[in-house]
Structure formats: C-alpha cells, structure tokens
Design a protein around this motif. Structure first.
Motif, PDB file in Angstrom:
ATOM      1  N   ARG A   1      35.859  51.289  38.987  1.00 17.16           N
ATOM      2  CA  ARG A   1      35.988  50.006  39.691  1.00 17.16           C
ATOM      3  C   ARG A   1      36.115  50.364  41.163  1.00 17.16           C
ATOM      4  NH1 ARG A   1      40.559  45.192  39.591  1.00 17.16           N
ATOM      5  NH2 ARG A   1      39.114  43.630  40.346  1.00 17.16           N
TER       6      ARG A   1
ATOM      7  N   LEU B   1      34.365  32.582  38.430  1.00 14.37           N
ATOM      8  CA  LEU B   1      33.974  33.512  39.490  1.00 14.37           C
ATOM      9  C   LEU B   1      33.368  32.707  40.630  1.00 14.37           C
ATOM     10  CD1 LEU B   1      32.164  36.323  37.495  1.00 14.37           C
ATOM     11  CD2 LEU B   1      34.027  36.679  39.108  1.00 14.37           C
TER      12      LEU B   1
ATOM     13  N   ASN C   1      37.851  35.674  41.957  1.00  7.18           N
ATOM     14  CA  ASN C   1      38.016  35.089  40.633  1.00  7.18           C
ATOM     15  C   ASN C   1      39.345  34.386  40.446  1.00  7.18           C
ATOM     16  OD1 ASN C   1      39.109  37.668  40.477  1.00  7.18           O
ATOM     17  ND2 ASN C   1      37.487  38.407  39.154  1.00  7.18           N
TER      18      ASN C   1
ATOM     19  N   GLU D   1      24.826  41.591  41.132  1.00  5.57           N
ATOM     20  CA  GLU D   1      24.966  40.498  40.170  1.00  5.57           C
ATOM     21  C   GLU D   1      26.253  40.658  39.363  1.00  5.57           C
ATOM     22  OE1 GLU D   1      22.696  42.933  40.152  1.00  5.57           O
ATOM     23  OE2 GLU D   1      20.740  42.292  39.433  1.00  5.57           O
ATOM     24  N   THR D   2      26.616  39.577  38.678  1.00  8.69           N
ATOM     25  CA  THR D   2      27.612  39.716  37.612  1.00  8.69           C
ATOM     26  C   THR D   2      26.788  39.806  36.339  1.00  8.69           C
ATOM     27  OG1 THR D   2      29.175  38.362  38.815  1.00  8.69           O
ATOM     28  CG2 THR D   2      29.601  38.677  36.458  1.00  8.69           C
TER      29      THR D   2
ATOM     30  N   ASP E   1      38.002  40.672  30.701  1.00  2.00           N
ATOM     31  CA  ASP E   1      39.132  40.204  31.512  1.00  2.00           C
ATOM     32  C   ASP E   1      40.386  40.090  30.646  1.00  2.00           C
ATOM     33  OD1 ASP E   1      37.595  40.210  33.723  1.00  2.00           O
ATOM     34  OD2 ASP E   1      37.440  38.039  33.961  1.00  2.00           O
TER      35      ASP E   1
ATOM     36  N   GLN F   1      41.890  36.092  43.172  1.00  2.00           N
ATOM     37  CA  GLN F   1      41.650  37.484  43.551  1.00  2.00           C
ATOM     38  C   GLN F   1      40.329  37.553  44.317  1.00  2.00           C
ATOM     39  OE1 GLN F   1      41.267  41.789  41.303  1.00  2.00           O
ATOM     40  NE2 GLN F   1      39.879  40.160  40.736  1.00  2.00           N
TER      41      GLN F   1
ATOM     42  N   LYS G   1      29.069  42.276  49.412  1.00  2.00           N
ATOM     43  CA  LYS G   1      29.180  41.159  48.465  1.00  2.00           C
ATOM     44  C   LYS G   1      30.629  40.699  48.487  1.00  2.00           C
ATOM     45  CE  LYS G   1      29.702  40.545  43.451  1.00  2.00           C
ATOM     46  NZ  LYS G   1      29.530  41.192  42.147  1.00  2.00           N
TER      47      LYS G   1
ATOM     48  N   ARG H   1      42.866  45.891  32.807  1.00  2.00           N
ATOM     49  CA  ARG H   1      42.683  45.197  34.055  1.00  2.00           C
ATOM     50  C   ARG H   1      43.812  45.429  35.023  1.00  2.00           C
ATOM     51  NH1 ARG H   1      39.489  41.695  35.598  1.00  2.00           N
ATOM     52  NH2 ARG H   1      40.409  42.695  37.378  1.00  2.00           N
TER      53      ARG H   1
ATOM     54  N   TRP I   1      41.664  33.317  37.282  1.00  2.00           N
ATOM     55  CA  TRP I   1      41.845  33.535  35.843  1.00  2.00           C
ATOM     56  C   TRP I   1      42.835  32.518  35.321  1.00  2.00           C
ATOM     57  CZ3 TRP I   1      42.532  38.659  38.343  1.00  2.00           C
ATOM     58  CH2 TRP I   1      41.426  39.491  38.160  1.00  2.00           C
TER      59      TRP I   1
ATOM     60  N   HIS J   1      31.629  41.997  30.729  1.00  2.00           N
ATOM     61  CA  HIS J   1      30.853  41.717  31.947  1.00  2.00           C
ATOM     62  C   HIS J   1      31.261  42.706  33.036  1.00  2.00           C
ATOM     63  CE1 HIS J   1      34.752  39.961  32.555  1.00  2.00           C
ATOM     64  NE2 HIS J   1      34.528  40.069  33.858  1.00  2.00           N
TER      65      HIS J   1
ATOM     66  N   TYR K   1      31.838  47.303  39.480  1.00  2.00           N
ATOM     67  CA  TYR K   1      32.933  47.259  38.504  1.00  2.00           C
ATOM     68  C   TYR K   1      32.290  47.331  37.122  1.00  2.00           C
ATOM     69  CZ  TYR K   1      37.372  45.707  36.388  1.00  2.00           C
ATOM     70  OH  TYR K   1      38.519  45.613  35.653  1.00  2.00           O
TER      71      TYR K   1
ATOM     72  N   TYR L   1      32.533  44.161  47.837  1.00  2.00           N
ATOM     73  CA  TYR L   1      31.771  45.341  47.407  1.00  2.00           C
ATOM     74  C   TYR L   1      30.850  45.767  48.556  1.00  2.00           C
ATOM     75  CZ  TYR L   1      32.737  43.728  42.553  1.00  2.00           C
ATOM     76  OH  TYR L   1      33.317  43.311  41.381  1.00  2.00           O
TER      77      TYR L   1
ATOM     78  N   HIS M   1      33.599  45.283  31.438  1.00  2.00           N
ATOM     79  CA  HIS M   1      34.984  45.235  30.958  1.00  2.00           C
ATOM     80  C   HIS M   1      35.261  43.836  30.431  1.00  2.00           C
ATOM     81  CE1 HIS M   1      34.907  43.536  34.981  1.00  2.00           C
ATOM     82  NE2 HIS M   1      35.916  42.770  34.572  1.00  2.00           N
TER      83      HIS M   1
ATOM     84  N   GLY N   1      30.654  43.815  37.580  1.00  2.00           N
ATOM     85  CA  GLY N   1      30.085  43.546  38.906  1.00  2.00           C
ATOM     86  C   GLY N   1      29.047  44.645  39.168  1.00  2.00           C
TER      87      GLY N   1
ATOM     88  N   LEU O   1      37.265  39.674  46.122  1.00  2.00           N
ATOM     89  CA  LEU O   1      36.632  40.983  45.925  1.00  2.00           C
ATOM     90  C   LEU O   1      35.619  41.265  47.019  1.00  2.00           C
ATOM     91  CD1 LEU O   1      35.745  40.147  42.258  1.00  2.00           C
ATOM     92  CD2 LEU O   1      37.452  41.843  42.904  1.00  2.00           C
TER      93      LEU O   1
END
Ligand code: AKG
Ligand code: FE2
Length: 603
Positions: free
Chosen positions: A306, A385, A490, A398-399, A359, A344, A486, A5, A492, A475, A354, A348, A357, A477, A346
């Motif tokens: 990514r 998220l 997130n 989607e995730t 986390d 973070q 999009k 990551r 964490w 999971h 993405y 898209y 992967h 993206g 994001l």
C-alpha cells in the motif's frame, strides 16, 4: 489475499443529536388516525383504483405454525373486527428480502384491523404490526427465494436470533411480533426510504402508476441495515429523498451485481472535492496529516503493498456533510457517528497503488472487538469512494474490483493485458517483472475498474445483506502510470458501532474491559451482559474555569466532541473506560468511569 486495513481514524466529531427518522411522507400521527378511520376523507386521498382491493378484516391471535409446510393452521380467529371496507386499504405488496432483486412470493394483500392501525402507529409498533400482518397473510405462499415464506421461515428471517442480531442504538425499542415473540423486520422502499407507518405505506404507489400497481417492499432483519437490490447492470435508483448541495438529482447506476458496485451520480460537487484536498494538505495534527498509508487494525505500520499516502478529515464541515449524505444515500437513518469512519483522503503518485484487499477488517487476536459480522460483530459494511482528479484509462489509477466483470466488452483477458504491458517499454521500466504492481496493472485492464473523475463517486458493499463478509468485494487502487497525482477519499460505514466506541461489540468471551469472562447461557446473553455493565455518563463544561475554554473530549485518544463552556455529552460507557479532556492537544483532565450506573463529570 485479504489484507488487514489501516486503523480507523479517531472517532470523529461530537455525537449529534439524533435526526428524525426519514419520512418522505408528510406524516402526522393524529392526521393519520383520523384519515384511517374516516372512509370519506380517505376516498379523497387515494386513487379510486385502490377500492377494488377492499377486503374485510380479521385480527388473528394465537396461531399454530407448521414450519415445514406452506399450509398453516390458524386457529382462534378470535377478535374478529370486521370493519367498514372502505376504511383500511393498503397497496398490494411484493415482498423482498433485503438486498434481493427477486420478490419472495406472490402479491400480498394486507388487511389490517382498526386495532392495529389505531394502536400501533409508532415506528417500532408499525414494524411489528406489518411483520405480523405479513406472517398472517394467506397470499405469501410460494416464492422465488428457494424457500417458502411460511411462518417459521419468515420469522427466522426477520429475527436472526440472539447470536446473529447485532445490537443497534434502538435495539431496546424494538417491539416483538405479537403472538410469536420474535423481533420484527423493518421495511424499506427500493430506493432505501424506510416505511414508517401505515399512512406512509398507503401513499407509496405513485399517483401516476397504473391501477393496482403493487409496491415492492424490502424487509430488513432486526439489527441489519438496508442494502440496494439491483437485478441488472445499468439499473438506476433515483434518490429523490436525498438532498444534494446544489439541488441536483442523486441517483445510483449499477456497475456490477457481484460485487455490488454503483456509480453514485451527483453525490458530491467540485467545490467539496477541492475542499477535501485543501484540508488534507493543511492538516497539522500528527494522526490526521498526510503521510504514507498504513495497514492493519493494530496501529501504524507501513506496508509495501500500500504505497499511497493518506490523511483523515473527521470533523470539517465538508466531511460532516458528506458523512451525513452518505448515510442518507445508504438508507441509514438516523445518522450515527459511531457507524461512520472519518473521511480518509488518499494521494497516489506515479507507480503507487494499493493491492487488492477487503475493506472488511480481519479479526485481530489482540483486540477484544468482535469483528465477525455473520454474528453480532461490527465491521465495515459499505464504502463510498470519492474521486477528486480526472484520469484517463491509459493513465491508470483506477479502482479495480478483481472479481467484477469489466464494463468494456473489448477488455482483454488478464493474460492478454499482461502481454500488452510487457510489450510496452515505458511500463516495463516502471514495474519489475512479476511484481505485484505488474500483476495488478493486468487486473486493472481486464476486470471491472472505475477510472477516477473529478467529483465522481462509487459505492460498494463489503458484506452480504445478512452480514456475512462478501469476498467478491476485493478491490484495490491501481498503480498510477503517469506523472500525475490521483486524489481520492473514502467514507466507510460500519454495520454496527465500530471499533473504538464504547458501545462496540466485544468478543463473546470478554467483558467490556477486555477481561475474560465466564460464558453465560441466557436467552439473549449479549443484551443482558451489555445492559448489566453499561454506565450512563454525562460530561459537562460549566464554563467556570477558563482553563477549559477550548476543551475537547476524547474517548482515550479518540476524538469525541468539543466540550466548550455550556456544552455537554451523554454517552453509554463502561466501568474502567478512560475519557480525556484536551486543550491545545494536551490532556488537561482524565476521568475514569466508575461502578455507578449514572455518573456526571463536570469541568
Ligand atoms: O484508491 C482507490 O481507488 C481505492 C482505495 C481503497 O480501496 C482503500 O483505501 O481502501
Ligand atoms: Fe479499500
């Protein structure tokens, strides 16, 4: 495939003064003692139904333990304190291990002594006393956890031993269980509210519940964090103790049991969603502004799998509020800045994605940080998220949780989804045949996936309750399939102080400065080592020098907090650590921590 990551953003805003531990109960310790010792007062406070479960009490010291056998010989029931039966009445308990929906045994009736009640009513003493009472309880015999909660077993559950107990901020305050010398569990309700004392425990069954309703308690081993324990998809957890910015209700709806995924209804609001996007677009600092996302724990490197862009928001009001709320939702109190990765953000565009992967960050040979959470290491534990834009299923984005079961009973298999995609001319123009993006689109249509919706949020865990990495949390993206952006973000949360903080765990063969060290064989080597080397440092801005008017404190390059005139920070650091003060992004002062156990650096 497990991807490394991105490096975490600089440690976020100033360490805040600890907020008090959560108590949904209006507790006052003096009141509690009085109430416990006064049968008459007590009778006014609880439903009469509880009186049917009154037992006389014995305080048990010295216990012979046979760990292979559910029968225990308890000797020396010495200080037998038989009390007025009306004075100490606790609800019956169904005990669960952290994160497990099935209780670990039959109903437990606890019979605490006046000694326990009156002398052990602080949070840590309470944990210790309750663990001791549970250990001594005759009723926790058979259980559904494929093991017997005999003394040895339960003791091992709460105290995972020095090599598997991460050091939390309050490790030194834990009170070992009398007679056993082991670390106690902490106890939570199903919704993640920590039970802090016997008074709180007494008040757990809602007044409206049927007589003798048992209380489900979730035992969390020392050094570990609470985890929700759903038993079916659709199960809800109403978090009435968590404050919503607009006074609405926050509740979790279970989307999947493995991986553990929840929709958090009401986690945040549209104005916060707008604010997050605005701030990301206006971030000026090089490290925080919106740019092509990177992967790996070792610095900035762009990855072909990514393709999103991201920004960091570590200390805006929205980011701080969201991080605090995130901890409240997860049942982690008090809020600890060193467990939180900055928000973070994001973005898209069409075709960007993405790849699936974890986390959970892969350990890096070049870093001294101990990432191994099955032991004493720290790593990402839970992710929340946040989505800021609406996407229909056909629009992608989607995730996807590739190990999770789709919520749509009509969902195609991955093979069918791939066929559908290849039959769609528009999509074949977007993605090369056999590319990772093409494969991913088919996973997004067949596995568990969540479509972004404005102000919607999802929680999932990257670890099992005992700290082991959860491979089912894989999971990604999903590729965006239309000309539309999009926006997501997130939060964490780490299971123990995270990479970049002075109190973060280091590999067993390194000291805090990264140098190889001799392995010590001690009862609790980590605790001993860390304590030995810790230096208590205070940074102060007296306000005498105008140069430092807008001073900001950094641990190396990681933001720590403002150090404006009159402000100060106290931290546990180590010899050799470098702390910088910056004004307008320029380093104006550097301090290197020396040998002395207590040091003060003054501007
Ligand atoms: O964009 C998404 O839906 C997921 C993002 C993600 O998993 C991440 O940034 O770690
Ligand atoms: Fe992720």
């Amino acid at each position: 495939m497990t991807k490394k990551r991105a490096p975490p953003p600089p440690p976020p805003p100033p360490p805040q003064s600890s907020t008090p531990l959560i108590s949904p109960f209006s507790s006052s310790s003096t009141l509690s003692i009085a109430v416990f010792l006064c049968g008459i007062c007590f009778a006014l406070l609880i439903p009469p139904s509880f009186f049917s479960k009154i037992l006389s009490l014995t305080f048990i010291s010295n216990t012979n333990i046979n760990t292979n056998d559910s029968t225990r010989t308890v000797s020396n029931v010495a200080s037998s304190l038989t009390l007025n039966s009306a004075s100490l009445i606790l609800p019956q308990i169904l005990l669960h291990r952290n994160g497990e929906p099935e209780p670990c045994g039959s109903l437990v009736t606890l019979t605490p002594t006046s000694r326990i009640i009156s002398q052990k009513n602080t949070l840590y003493e309470f944990d210790s006393s309750l663990t001791s009472l549970l250990l001594n309880s005759e009723s926790s015999v058979k259980n559904n956890c494929n093991a017997i909660i005999d003394l040895g077993h339960y003791t091992n559950f709460c105290d995972m031993g020095p090599l598997k107990t991460p050091l939390q901020h309050d490790h030194e305050k834990l009170v070992r269980v009398e007679g056993y010398g082991t670390l106690p569990c902490s106890y939570f309700t199903r919704e993640g509210v920590r039970v802090e004392n016997f008074e709180g425990l007494m008040k757990l069954p809602p007044i409206s519940s049927p007589p003798n309703s048992p209380v489900h308690l979730y035992a969390v081993p020392a050094g570990r964090l609470f985890m929700f324990a759903p038993s079916f998809v659709g199960e809800e957890f109403h978090l009435t103790h968590v404050k919503h910015p607009e006074g609405k209700k926050i509740y979790l709806e279970t989307l999947s049991l493995s991986p553990k995924v929840f929709d958090i209804h009401g986690f945040f609001v549209e104005s916060e969603a707008d604010d997050i996007v605005d701030r990301a677009l206006n971030q000026k600092s090089e490290s925080h502004k919106l740019k092509r996302s990177s992967t790996g724990a070792n610095g900035y490197s762009v990855s072909s799998t990514r393709t999103s862009e991201n920004a960091f928001d570590t200390h805006s009001k929205s980011a701080k509020d969201l991080k605090q709320r995130c901890f409240d939702v997860l049942g982690i109190r008090p809020y600890r800045e060193n467990l939180a990765d900055g928000l973070q953000v994001l973005r898209y565009n069409i075709t960007t994605a993405y790849i699936p992967h974890l986390d959970w960050i892969d350990p890096s040979p070049s870093l001294d940080h101990d990432f191994l959470t099955g032991g004493t290491g720290s790593n990402r534990y839970a992710t929340i998220l946040l989505y800021m834009t609406d996407f229909e299923k056909v629009e992608g984005g989607e995730t996807v949780f590739v190990e999770g079961k789709s919520l749509d009973p009509e969902a195609p298999s991955q093979g069918e989804a791939l066929e559908d995609l290849r039959a769609d001319k528009r999509l074949t123009e977007l993605f090369k045949r056999d590319s990772w993006q093409e494969k991913m689109v088919s996973q997004c249509k067949s596995a568990l996936s969540v479509s972004p919706k404005r102000a919607k949020s999802v929680l999932f865990y990257s670890q099992h309750p005992d700290g082991r990495k959860d491979d089912a949390s894989m999971h990604g993206g999903c590729p965006v399939l239309v000309k539309k952006q999009k926006w997501a973000a997130n939060l964490w949360v780490w299971n123990a102080p995270r990479l970049g903080y002075p109190e973060a765990p280091v590999k067993a063969d390194r000291n805090a400065n990264g140098k190889k060290k001799q392995k010590k064989v001690a009862a609790d080597p980590r605790a001993a080592d860390q304590q030995d080397q810790q230096v208590h440092v205070t940074f102060k801005n007296r306000g005498n020098d105008a140069t430092f008017k807008n001073g900001v404190l950094f641990y190396e390059e990681s933001f720590w907090g403002n150090l404006h005139p009159g402000q100060q920070h106290s931290v546990n650091s180590f010899e050799g650590h470098i702390w910088n003060v910056k004004v307008n992004d320029k380093v104006v002062k550097t301090w290197i921590v020396g040998k002395d156990k207590v040091q003060v650096f003054v501007l």
